[in-house]
Write a protein that holds these residues in place. Structure first.
Motif, PDB file in Angstrom:
ATOM      1  N   UNK A   7       0.874  -1.176   0.000  1.00  0.00           N
ATOM      2  CA  UNK A   7       0.000   0.000   0.000  1.00  0.00           C
ATOM      3  C   UNK A   7       0.909   1.223   0.000  1.00  0.00           C
ATOM      4  N   UNK A   8       0.801   2.057  -1.033  1.00  0.00           N
ATOM      5  CA  UNK A   8       1.761   3.139  -1.249  1.00  0.00           C
ATOM      6  C   UNK A   8       1.320   4.439  -0.586  1.00  0.00           C
ATOM      7  N   UNK A   9       0.130   4.942  -0.948  1.00  0.00           N
ATOM      8  CA  UNK A   9      -0.348   6.221  -0.407  1.00  0.00           C
ATOM      9  C   UNK A   9      -1.812   6.394  -0.786  1.00  0.00           C
ATOM     10  N   UNK A  10      -2.516   7.270  -0.060  1.00  0.00           N
ATOM     11  CA  UNK A  10      -3.915   7.541  -0.419  1.00  0.00           C
ATOM     12  C   UNK A  10      -4.019   8.221  -1.788  1.00  0.00           C
ATOM     13  N   UNK A  11      -5.138   8.010  -2.443  1.00  0.00           N
ATOM     14  CA  UNK A  11      -5.475   8.752  -3.664  1.00  0.00           C
ATOM     15  C   UNK A  11      -6.004  10.101  -3.193  1.00  0.00           C
ATOM     16  N   UNK A  12      -5.360  11.176  -3.603  1.00  0.00           N
ATOM     17  CA  UNK A  12      -5.791  12.493  -3.153  1.00  0.00           C
ATOM     18  C   UNK A  12      -7.127  12.871  -3.798  1.00  0.00           C
ATOM     19  N   UNK A  13      -7.813  13.817  -3.188  1.00  0.00           N
ATOM     20  CA  UNK A  13      -9.059  14.312  -3.779  1.00  0.00           C
ATOM     21  C   UNK A  13      -8.805  14.893  -5.170  1.00  0.00           C
TER      22      UNK A  13
END
Length: 140
Positions: free
Chosen positions: A127-133
């Motif tokens: 898991x790399x990072x959240x998908x930004x808005x």
């Protein structure tokens, strides 16, 4: 919303049990998802259901890859550096190993897919990072 209402929102493709709230992986999702593992022997297959706007984080399947089969609603798959691809019932996405990507529901639709983990010795998921808005706003 109860499970029958969710199935109605997903349409005719909601043939698999939706399952429980996806608490085990909740920290890797923006919004609420539901998970029902259909099999964990040999080939891992899970039915993942996303509420409108829900998406998982950017992630990478090392060695084994992943196959997504859309069964209901409308959603998106996006590989890093590429345009989002809309998924509707019957859509199939084959994701090669080492591709950073995310998938999730359209902003205005429930979405479900079967997530098939391609078996490989030493396979893992990062898991790399959240998908930004801002990234998510690019879906149409």
């Amino acid at each position: 919303m109860d499970m029958e209402q969710i199935k109605k929102e997903l349409g005719a493709g909601a043939v698999f049990e939706i399952g429980e709230k996806n608490e085990a992986f909740a920290k890797y999702f923006t919004g609420q998802s539901y998970l029902k593992m259909l099999t964990t022997e040999g080939v891992s297959v899970g039915n993942v259901t996303f509420e409108p706007g829900c998406r998982n984080w950017w992630h990478i399947h090392h060695k084994g890859g992943q196959i997504l089969l859309c069964t209901g609603g409308r959603g998106y798959y996006q590989a890093e550096g590429e345009e989002p691809i809309e998924m509707t019932p019957g859509s199939i996405i084959s994701i090669d190993p080492e591709i950073c990507h995310y998938h999730g529901a359209a902003p205005d639709s429930w979405f479900s897919h079967l997530a098939i983990e391609v078996p490989a010795e030493g396979a893992s998921n990062e898991w790399v990072r959240p998908v930004t808005d801002e990234e998510y706003a690019k879906v149409k």
